[in-house]
Motif scaffolding. Structure first.
Motif, mmCIF file in Angstrom:
data_model
loop_
_atom_site.group_PDB
_atom_site.id
_atom_site.type_symbol
_atom_site.label_atom_id
_atom_site.label_comp_id
_atom_site.label_asym_id
_atom_site.label_seq_id
_atom_site.Cartn_x
_atom_site.Cartn_y
_atom_site.Cartn_z
ATOM 1 N N ILE A 80 13.569 8.957 4.547
ATOM 2 C CA ILE A 80 13.658 7.517 4.272
ATOM 3 C C ILE A 80 12.318 6.848 4.501
ATOM 4 N N ASN A 81 11.692 7.150 5.636
ATOM 5 C CA ASN A 81 10.434 6.502 5.997
ATOM 6 C C ASN A 81 9.324 6.817 5.006
ATOM 7 N N ILE A 82 9.137 8.097 4.686
ATOM 8 C CA ILE A 82 8.048 8.497 3.797
ATOM 9 C C ILE A 82 8.319 8.047 2.368
ATOM 10 N N GLY A 83 9.572 8.159 1.924
ATOM 11 C CA GLY A 83 9.886 7.746 0.562
ATOM 12 C C GLY A 83 9.598 6.280 0.314
ATOM 13 N N VAL A 84 10.136 5.420 1.179
ATOM 14 C CA VAL A 84 9.946 3.971 1.009
ATOM 15 C C VAL A 84 8.497 3.589 1.263
ATOM 16 N N GLN A 85 7.908 4.145 2.321
ATOM 17 C CA GLN A 85 6.539 3.763 2.686
ATOM 18 C C GLN A 85 5.531 4.146 1.611
ATOM 19 N N THR A 86 5.662 5.333 1.037
ATOM 20 C CA THR A 86 4.703 5.787 0.033
ATOM 21 C C THR A 86 4.772 4.925 -1.222
ATOM 22 N N VAL A 87 5.989 4.660 -1.697
ATOM 23 C CA VAL A 87 6.145 3.845 -2.906
ATOM 24 C C VAL A 87 5.627 2.427 -2.668
ATOM 25 N N ALA A 88 6.010 1.828 -1.534
ATOM 26 C CA ALA A 88 5.580 0.458 -1.238
ATOM 27 C C ALA A 88 4.065 0.381 -1.047
ATOM 28 N N ALA A 89 3.499 1.348 -0.318
ATOM 29 C CA ALA A 89 2.054 1.336 -0.074
ATOM 30 C C ALA A 89 1.274 1.525 -1.368
ATOM 31 N N LEU A 90 1.755 2.397 -2.243
ATOM 32 C CA LEU A 90 1.078 2.623 -3.521
ATOM 33 C C LEU A 90 1.119 1.358 -4.377
ATOM 34 N N ALA A 91 2.271 0.680 -4.382
ATOM 35 C CA ALA A 91 2.381 -0.564 -5.159
ATOM 36 C C ALA A 91 1.438 -1.631 -4.615
ATOM 37 N N ILE A 92 1.372 -1.765 -3.290
ATOM 38 C CA ILE A 92 0.483 -2.762 -2.682
ATOM 39 C C ILE A 92 -0.974 -2.436 -2.979
ATOM 40 N N ALA A 93 -1.336 -1.158 -2.872
ATOM 41 C CA ALA A 93 -2.721 -0.751 -3.109
ATOM 42 C C ALA A 93 -3.140 -1.044 -4.552
ATOM 43 N N VAL A 94 -2.270 -0.729 -5.500
ATOM 44 C CA VAL A 94 -2.591 -0.975 -6.913
ATOM 45 C C VAL A 94 -2.709 -2.472 -7.172
ATOM 46 N N LEU A 95 -1.820 -3.272 -6.577
ATOM 47 C CA LEU A 95 -1.898 -4.727 -6.751
ATOM 48 C C LEU A 95 -3.185 -5.283 -6.161
ATOM 49 N N LEU A 96 -3.587 -4.757 -5.004
ATOM 50 C CA LEU A 96 -4.837 -5.212 -4.397
ATOM 51 C C LEU A 96 -6.031 -4.876 -5.288
ATOM 52 N N GLN A 97 -5.972 -3.729 -5.938
ATOM 53 C CA GLN A 97 -7.105 -3.331 -6.775
ATOM 54 C C GLN A 97 -7.127 -4.056 -8.118
ATOM 55 N N ARG A 98 -5.960 -4.206 -8.735
ATOM 56 C CA ARG A 98 -5.915 -4.719 -10.094
ATOM 57 C C ARG A 98 -5.884 -6.240 -10.180
ATOM 58 N N LEU A 99 -5.342 -6.901 -9.134
ATOM 59 C CA LEU A 99 -5.132 -8.338 -9.226
ATOM 60 C C LEU A 99 -6.044 -9.177 -8.348
ATOM 61 N N THR A 100 -6.501 -8.622 -7.226
ATOM 62 C CA THR A 100 -7.298 -9.443 -6.323
ATOM 63 C C THR A 100 -8.255 -8.572 -5.522
ATOM 64 N N GLN A 101 -9.347 -9.177 -5.095
ATOM 65 C CA GLN A 101 -10.304 -8.509 -4.207
ATOM 66 C C GLN A 101 -10.441 -9.290 -2.906
ATOM 67 N N SER A 102 -9.441 -10.100 -2.595
ATOM 68 C CA SER A 102 -9.507 -10.985 -1.429
ATOM 69 C C SER A 102 -9.437 -10.192 -0.124
ATOM 70 N N ALA A 103 -10.451 -10.397 0.715
ATOM 71 C CA ALA A 103 -10.445 -9.763 2.033
ATOM 72 C C ALA A 103 -9.366 -10.363 2.928
ATOM 73 N N VAL A 104 -9.004 -11.622 2.687
ATOM 74 C CA VAL A 104 -7.967 -12.274 3.478
ATOM 75 C C VAL A 104 -6.625 -11.575 3.258
ATOM 76 N N LEU A 105 -6.300 -11.281 2.007
ATOM 77 C CA LEU A 105 -5.044 -10.590 1.707
ATOM 78 C C LEU A 105 -5.017 -9.189 2.310
ATOM 79 N N ARG A 106 -6.146 -8.518 2.291
ATOM 80 C CA ARG A 106 -6.197 -7.191 2.910
ATOM 81 C C ARG A 106 -5.932 -7.291 4.407
ATOM 82 N N GLY A 107 -6.481 -8.325 5.037
ATOM 83 C CA GLY A 107 -6.232 -8.525 6.464
ATOM 84 C C GLY A 107 -4.776 -8.827 6.750
#
Length: 321
Positions: free
Chosen positions: A107-134
């Protein structure tokens, strides 16, 4: 003009002597300078190497030895051979704890990997804000114990704000941490909430290595975002994603503090993960030999899983040329 016999023979071509005089001292020193750098590096590495030997290698070897003994801290260790491992094989609670741990990890790895990958792609494709990364990283800065206590209060059946919202929506209150069905998924999602930001930033760092020219060329060819994700992002991110999954799987198998703070292994051993069972055997019943045997078994399981993951995902090979 002829050379007399007293004149020394010239063995260097013209200009070599001048170059030798003007050569930097480091180049003339050659190997001696390199040996000096090596000694300096050894000095800086010595504390880390000492810590590695004292706090990792020695405890591991000591634990392997104790797994073949009967030891309770009060008397000298008594050699019993494979008795602890035989007991472990026939211990139903051990196998149930291993099953509970595997369910948690899935459960932990399945949900965490999918969610983390989605967040990482959104950070790369939509914004470069250091505030959002923090902001994304903020939950990871909280200790597991504090996170467990906060969520224990939020999800309390009678007083928790989470159940107040559930009741306000017209549903029955849910015993998230007091029900055998809900307990492990709840603990898994609590740890997803805490670690997903850190995992996302690791994947985001891997995304930065993918050349942007590939995305621009794909856009020119009319590729959609989903197609670029499947054909460019996932294949080129594979080595980083594989290493991150290896790290997160190892960490998930070692879950302890969240369980200890929220459920204490209950209800009815529904959250009695392997690390918590090992802790209870060692410091609750002072069966350090048996606890060491279970720890060695966990080490073997994690080593096998790591090797298997590494080979299947080809984590050591990159598709980037």
């Amino acid at each position: 003009m002829t050379m007399t016999s007293d004149s020394p023979p010239s063995r260097l071509p013209w200009g070599s002597a001048e170059r030798a005089r003007t050569m930097p001292r480091t180049e003339r020193a050659g190997g001696s300078e390199g040996r000096g750098d090596g000694r300096l590096a050894a000095v800086f590495l010595a504390p880390a190497l000492l810590g590695f030997l004292v706090f990792l290698v020695w405890p591991t070897l000591r634990g392997v030895y104790l797994s073949f003994t009967r030891f309770n801290l009060l008397t000298p260790a008594e050699w019993v051979g494979l008795d602890n491992y035989v007991r472990m094989v026939h211990d139903p609670i051990f196998w149930d704890s291993l099953r509970v741990t595997v369910v948690y990890v899935v459960i932990n790895i399945g949900v965490q990997t999918v969610a983390a990958l989605a967040i990482a792609v959104l950070l790369q494709r939509l914004t470069q804000s250091a505030v959002l990364r923090g902001i994304v990283l903020t939950p990871y800065l909280m200790s597991n114990v504090v996170a467990g206590i906060v969520w224990l209060w939020i999800l309390d059946t009678q007083l928790g704000i989470g159940n107040e919202i559930v009741a306000g929506l017209g549903f029955d209150r849910i015993p998230f941490l007091a029900d055998e069905t809900w307990a492990i998924p709840t603990i898994a999602l609590i740890n997803v909430w805490r670690h997903v930001g850190y995992t996302a930033l690791l994947l985001f760092a891997g995304l930065q290595a993918i050349p942007n020219d590939m995305y621009e060329a794909a856009k020119v060819d009319g590729a959609s975002e989903w197609r670029m994700f499947r054909r460019i992002t996932l294949p080129l991110l594979r080595p980083v994603l594989a290493v991150v999954m290896i790290m997160t799987v190892i960490g998930s198998f070692q879950v302890f503090d969240t369980v200890a703070v929220t459920t204490g292994g209950g209800p009815a051993n529904a959250t009695n993960v392997l690390q918590f069972y090992i802790y209870g055997a060692a410091f609750g019943r002072f069966q350090f030999g048996y606890a060491s045997a279970m720890s060695v078994a966990l080490l073997v399981v994690l080593s096998a899983i790591t090797v298997l993951q590494y080979r299947i995902t080809r984590a050591g090979h990159s598709d980037l040329g």
